[in-house]
Design a protein around this motif. Structure first.
Motif, PDB file in Angstrom:
ATOM      1  N   SER A  29      -5.767  -2.801  -8.392  1.00  0.00           N
ATOM      2  CA  SER A  29      -4.875  -2.629  -9.641  1.00  0.00           C
ATOM      3  C   SER A  29      -3.666  -3.352  -9.860  1.00  0.00           C
ATOM      4  O   SER A  29      -3.462  -3.774 -10.794  1.00  0.00           O
ATOM      5  N   ALA A  30      -2.997  -3.738  -8.924  1.00  0.00           N
ATOM      6  CA  ALA A  30      -1.847  -4.545  -8.824  1.00  0.00           C
ATOM      7  C   ALA A  30      -2.161  -5.882  -9.411  1.00  0.00           C
ATOM      8  O   ALA A  30      -1.594  -6.259 -10.311  1.00  0.00           O
ATOM      9  N   MET A  31      -3.375  -6.472  -8.863  1.00  0.00           N
ATOM     10  CA  MET A  31      -3.755  -7.633  -9.406  1.00  0.00           C
ATOM     11  C   MET A  31      -4.048  -7.694 -11.051  1.00  0.00           C
ATOM     12  O   MET A  31      -3.864  -8.250 -11.885  1.00  0.00           O
ATOM     13  N   ALA A  32      -4.627  -6.569 -11.325  1.00  0.00           N
ATOM     14  CA  ALA A  32      -4.958  -6.469 -12.735  1.00  0.00           C
ATOM     15  C   ALA A  32      -4.140  -5.844 -13.781  1.00  0.00           C
ATOM     16  O   ALA A  32      -4.232  -6.137 -15.051  1.00  0.00           O
ATOM     17  N   GLN A  33      -2.790  -5.541 -13.324  1.00  0.00           N
ATOM     18  CA  GLN A  33      -1.813  -5.181 -14.306  1.00  0.00           C
ATOM     19  C   GLN A  33      -1.364  -6.361 -15.276  1.00  0.00           C
ATOM     20  O   GLN A  33      -1.262  -7.571 -14.807  1.00  0.00           O
ATOM     21  N   THR A  34      -1.611  -5.997 -16.561  1.00  0.00           N
ATOM     22  CA  THR A  34      -1.171  -7.259 -17.636  1.00  0.00           C
ATOM     23  C   THR A  34       0.218  -6.576 -18.091  1.00  0.00           C
ATOM     24  O   THR A  34       0.268  -5.727 -18.815  1.00  0.00           O
ATOM     25  N   VAL A  35       1.001  -7.766 -18.469  1.00  0.00           N
ATOM     26  CA  VAL A  35       2.266  -7.428 -18.852  1.00  0.00           C
ATOM     27  C   VAL A  35       2.511  -7.883 -20.384  1.00  0.00           C
ATOM     28  O   VAL A  35       1.965  -8.929 -20.551  1.00  0.00           O
ATOM     29  N   LEU A  36       2.769  -7.022 -21.311  1.00  0.00           N
ATOM     30  CA  LEU A  36       2.717  -7.321 -22.650  1.00  0.00           C
ATOM     31  C   LEU A  36       3.948  -7.464 -23.196  1.00  0.00           C
ATOM     32  O   LEU A  36       4.959  -6.451 -23.239  1.00  0.00           O
ATOM     33  N   ASN A  37       4.283  -8.543 -23.389  1.00  0.00           N
ATOM     34  CA  ASN A  37       6.019  -8.962 -24.169  1.00  0.00           C
ATOM     35  C   ASN A  37       5.605  -8.305 -25.871  1.00  0.00           C
ATOM     36  O   ASN A  37       4.731  -8.744 -26.241  1.00  0.00           O
ATOM     37  N   PHE A  38       6.486  -7.234 -26.063  1.00  0.00           N
ATOM     38  CA  PHE A  38       6.713  -6.702 -27.283  1.00  0.00           C
ATOM     39  C   PHE A  38       7.961  -7.097 -28.037  1.00  0.00           C
ATOM     40  O   PHE A  38       8.910  -6.239 -27.658  1.00  0.00           O
ATOM     41  N   GLY A  39       7.882  -8.126 -28.966  1.00  0.00           N
ATOM     42  CA  GLY A  39       9.066  -8.584 -29.651  1.00  0.00           C
ATOM     43  C   GLY A  39       9.431  -7.825 -30.834  1.00  0.00           C
ATOM     44  O   GLY A  39       8.659  -7.469 -31.563  1.00  0.00           O
ATOM     45  N   HIS A  40      10.699  -7.808 -31.171  1.00  0.00           N
ATOM     46  CA  HIS A  40      11.429  -7.262 -32.539  1.00  0.00           C
ATOM     47  C   HIS A  40      12.745  -7.766 -32.648  1.00  0.00           C
ATOM     48  O   HIS A  40      13.437  -8.315 -31.842  1.00  0.00           O
ATOM     49  N   THR A  41      13.261  -7.556 -33.923  1.00  0.00           N
ATOM     50  CA  THR A  41      14.600  -8.033 -34.073  1.00  0.00           C
ATOM     51  C   THR A  41      15.698  -7.086 -34.257  1.00  0.00           C
ATOM     52  O   THR A  41      16.875  -7.404 -34.281  1.00  0.00           O
ATOM     53  N   THR A  42      15.341  -5.788 -34.038  1.00  0.00           N
ATOM     54  CA  THR A  42      16.617  -4.974 -34.183  1.00  0.00           C
ATOM     55  C   THR A  42      16.807  -4.247 -32.968  1.00  0.00           C
ATOM     56  O   THR A  42      16.268  -4.649 -31.722  1.00  0.00           O
ATOM     57  N   ALA A  43      18.083  -3.678 -32.849  1.00  0.00           N
ATOM     58  CA  ALA A  43      18.528  -3.130 -31.552  1.00  0.00           C
ATOM     59  C   ALA A  43      17.852  -2.222 -30.606  1.00  0.00           C
ATOM     60  O   ALA A  43      16.799  -1.702 -31.114  1.00  0.00           O
ATOM     61  N   GLN A  44      17.979  -2.305 -29.590  1.00  0.00           N
ATOM     62  CA  GLN A  44      17.545  -1.242 -28.367  1.00  0.00           C
ATOM     63  C   GLN A  44      17.867   0.321 -29.044  1.00  0.00           C
ATOM     64  O   GLN A  44      18.753   0.218 -29.588  1.00  0.00           O
TER      65      GLN A  44
END
Ligand code: EAX
Length: 327
Positions: A22-37
């Protein structure tokens, strides 16, 4: 004793294999946008992150890249096309440069209210336009929301289109918006959103236009004194994925992403409603002068030439369908 040890050994082995798996299989997805946290878009990204992690049992982990950390909306969309980022929520600002069929959505005063806009974008017309976007090396998952756009500036109160004369107003990188503000007598300056606050601070531009959720989450009162509630265009948001990510997903996983996108849309729309309910008072509380009584017909007439130019370039089929759907 031997039997007990071998059972322990086997279960330790099984555990480490599954953990390693499962550790190996984890996929990180960067999710971008322009507005504030914690802005309206951010609420959507956070809801998406929670849902996709649940559905995938932790296989997909979303990393929010807020406030233009990975560039403006045009950069983000280009990033999806080359696979340097996995997910984006964007306005339709620069989208017309990639999928001109969506420019119809940028016409001023096209949608009469939130209910009309949401039902049309959630319906057949919305699906057709998503499909058009997906023909351009992008994967369009869902229509989200930015909100109805209003004008702010640091020079003087804008009561009528005449007050726009000569004002340097930042617009999105969008041909229809540039045309509309030119027709209304302003001097439009197209610019990526992450550059806007500094440009206002340095008075390179006099004003800008955005929905209340963006004006409040960007602390615009620090660099703008006047707000006019023109509601001159409904600004949809769109959730996009990169084709290079999409082609790696199974059919089941694609379903998870679509489900998570729907949850994200609901979270963003809820935040837009909250911001709309309290945002104007908040801005007034921070010292902005707010013009609420606006002669909308005068502004509608002033930006009218943008329709002529649009129809000449793109025809009026989809425009007429959207107008008819609101009758
Ligand atoms: O989508 O560029 C803009 O003014 C947009 O409204 C902002 O990036 C959020």
């Amino acid at each position: 004793m031997f039997r007990f040890r071998s059972i322990v050994a086997v279960s330790v082995l099984a555990l480490s294999v599954s953990l390693a798996g499962s550790a190996m299989a984890q996929t990180v997805l960067n999710f971008g946008h322009t507005t504030a946290q914690n802005s309206h878009y951010s609420m959507g990204v956070q809801a998406f992150a929670k849902k996709i992690s649940e559905l995938s049992d932790g296989k997909f982990e979303v990393r929010e890249q807020a406030a233009g950390a990975l560039g403006g909306e045009r950069d983000l969309i280009e990033g999806l096309q080359i696979g340097s980022i996995e997910l984006v929520i964007s306005s339709t600002g620069p989208l017309g440069n990639f999928a001109p069929e969506t420019l119809v959505l940028d016409l001023p005063f096209l949608f009469k209210d939130y209910e009309a806009a949401r039902s049309i974008l959630d319906g057949e017309i919305g699906d057709e336009l998503l499909a058009k976007v997906s023909e351009n090396n992008l994967v369009a998952l869902a229509w989200s929301e930015n909100g109805f756009r209003h004008i702010t500036n640091s020079k003087h109160a804008i009561n009528t289109p005449a007050d726009l004369q000569g004002l340097k107003i930042r617009t999105m990188e969008n041909a229809v918006h540039i045309e509309a503000f030119t027709a209304a007598g302003a001097s439009p300056t197209p610019m990526a959103f992450p550059e806007v606050f500094a440009a206002l601070q340095q008075q390179v531009i006099d004003g800008q236009e955005n929905p209340i959720p963006v004006i409040t989450s960007a602390n615009m009162w620090e660099v703008q004194d006047h707000l006019t509630l023109t509601g001159h265009v409904y600004s949809p948001g769109i959730i996009l994925a990169s084709p290079s990510l999409w082609e790696t997903l199974s059919e089941e996983e694609k379903g998870w992403f679509e489900e998570a996108a729907d949850v994200a849309v609901a979270a963003t729309r809820k935040k837009v409603e909250e911001d709309e309910a309290g945002g104007v008072d908040k801005l007034r509380g921070h010292g902005m002068e707010v013009i609420e009584k606006v002669d909308v017909d005068a502004f509608r007439e002033a930006v009218g030439p943008a329709y002529k130019t649009f129809i000449a370039k793109h025809g009026d089929d989809m425009l007429t369908r959207i107008q008819d759907a609101q009758k």
